[in-house]
Design a protein around this motif. Structure first.
Motif, short mmCIF file in Angstrom:
data_model
loop_
_atom_site.label_atom_id
_atom_site.label_comp_id
_atom_site.label_asym_id
_atom_site.label_seq_id
_atom_site.Cartn_x
_atom_site.Cartn_y
_atom_site.Cartn_z
N PRO A 56 -42.84 -7.43 0.87
CA PRO A 56 -42.32 -9.24 2.45
C PRO A 56 -41.34 -8.68 3.27
O PRO A 56 -40.61 -7.29 2.64
N THR A 57 -41.41 -9.08 4.42
CA THR A 57 -39.78 -8.53 5.32
C THR A 57 -39.01 -9.88 5.45
O THR A 57 -38.91 -11.02 5.65
N THR A 58 -38.14 -9.68 4.71
CA THR A 58 -36.73 -10.45 5.28
C THR A 58 -36.39 -11.12 6.16
O THR A 58 -36.69 -10.25 7.50
N GLY A 59 -36.27 -12.23 6.29
CA GLY A 59 -36.21 -12.57 8.00
C GLY A 59 -37.00 -13.24 8.65
O GLY A 59 -37.28 -13.21 9.00
N LEU A 62 -42.88 -16.35 5.81
CA LEU A 62 -44.01 -16.21 5.23
C LEU A 62 -45.17 -15.88 5.11
O LEU A 62 -46.05 -15.75 4.63
N HIS A 66 -47.50 -7.47 6.36
CA HIS A 66 -47.05 -6.59 6.61
C HIS A 66 -48.10 -5.54 6.11
O HIS A 66 -48.37 -5.31 4.39
N LYS A 104 -32.52 -15.15 15.27
CA LYS A 104 -32.92 -14.40 14.65
C LYS A 104 -33.77 -13.98 13.50
O LYS A 104 -33.96 -13.01 13.64
N VAL A 105 -34.58 -13.78 14.07
CA VAL A 105 -36.46 -14.35 13.49
C VAL A 105 -36.40 -13.29 14.01
O VAL A 105 -36.97 -11.81 14.18
N ALA A 108 -34.79 -9.97 13.38
CA ALA A 108 -35.16 -9.92 11.65
C ALA A 108 -36.79 -8.74 12.13
O ALA A 108 -36.85 -7.73 10.97
N ALA A 112 -36.88 -4.58 10.92
CA ALA A 112 -37.76 -4.19 9.89
C ALA A 112 -39.28 -3.44 10.60
O ALA A 112 -39.38 -2.00 10.67
#
Length: 205
Positions: A56-59, A62, A66, A104-105, A108, A112
């Motif tokens: 999973p990729t934080t921020g 869901l 990935h 913010k998204v 992130a 990533a």
């Protein structure tokens, strides 16, 4: 309409269980997010080359998938549907987000993708709900190429005549700056308020 494109890798945002059942038999490899198993909409990736789900990729959210895409030209894929920004988001509405929240998204996601790019090519594709006239778009386009913009790209959202006139392009395929693209275009998707986008991408000849 999506199957008629005959893509080697197909990303579907707002995927429904019914659509998944129609597409899955045509592709040997398939990854969907967990929400689909509960009868809700989700994200899906279908391919003629092997797919492997990465961590999973934080921020990023869901719904994001990935994925390691195999084949002759392997790459990492972020297949995702980002929330739509609004000035007055409803805390209970997951599909909406504040403009600061969207920034913010996107930040992130950008970080990533940059991290994965240290190991190989990265592609970002899906309904990003991100106009190509925003700071967030420019952030993702920095060091990458929006393959859809390589050709004529009108509005990809046609909820009303006003949105069409605004040329609201919110569906994108970001590829590495050193890659080449051809045949980019949008196409009609019956029953959707979006147009699909497609492009041939890969290493330059």
């Amino acid at each position: 309409d999506a199957l008629a494109i005959d893509a080697d890798v197909l990303v579907v945002s707002e995927l429904t269980p019914v659509t998944d059942r129609l597409i899955a038999p045509r592709y040997p490899y398939r990854l969907v997010n967990g929400e689909l198993s509960h009868g809700s909409i989700g994200e899906g990736v279908y391919a003629r080359v092997p797919l492997a789900l990465l961590g999973p990729t934080t921020g990023v959210g869901l719904d994001a998938l990935h994925v390691a895409v195999g084949g002759a030209t392997p790459f990492t894929l972020f297949a995702l549907h980002l929330p739509r920004p609004t000035f007055t988001p409803d805390p209970g509405e997951e599909s909406m987000i504040s403009f600061s929240g969207q920034r913010k998204v996107v930040t992130a996601l950008d970080r990533a993708a940059d991290s994965d790019a240290k190991r190989g090519p990265v592609v970002i594709a899906g309904d990003l709900n991100l106009s190509d006239r925003t700071n967030g778009y420019r952030r993702l386009a920095d060091g990458r190429v929006d393959a859809v913009r390589a050709g004529w790209a009108g509005s990809t959202f046609h909820g009303s005549e006003m949105w069409s006139l605004l040329m609201l392009r919110i569906d994108h395929i970001f590829i590495p700056e050193r890659w080449c693209t051809s045949g980019s275009r949008s196409f009609a998707l019956a029953g959707s308020d979006h147009r699909g986008v497609t492009a041939s991408i890969g290493h330059c000849p």
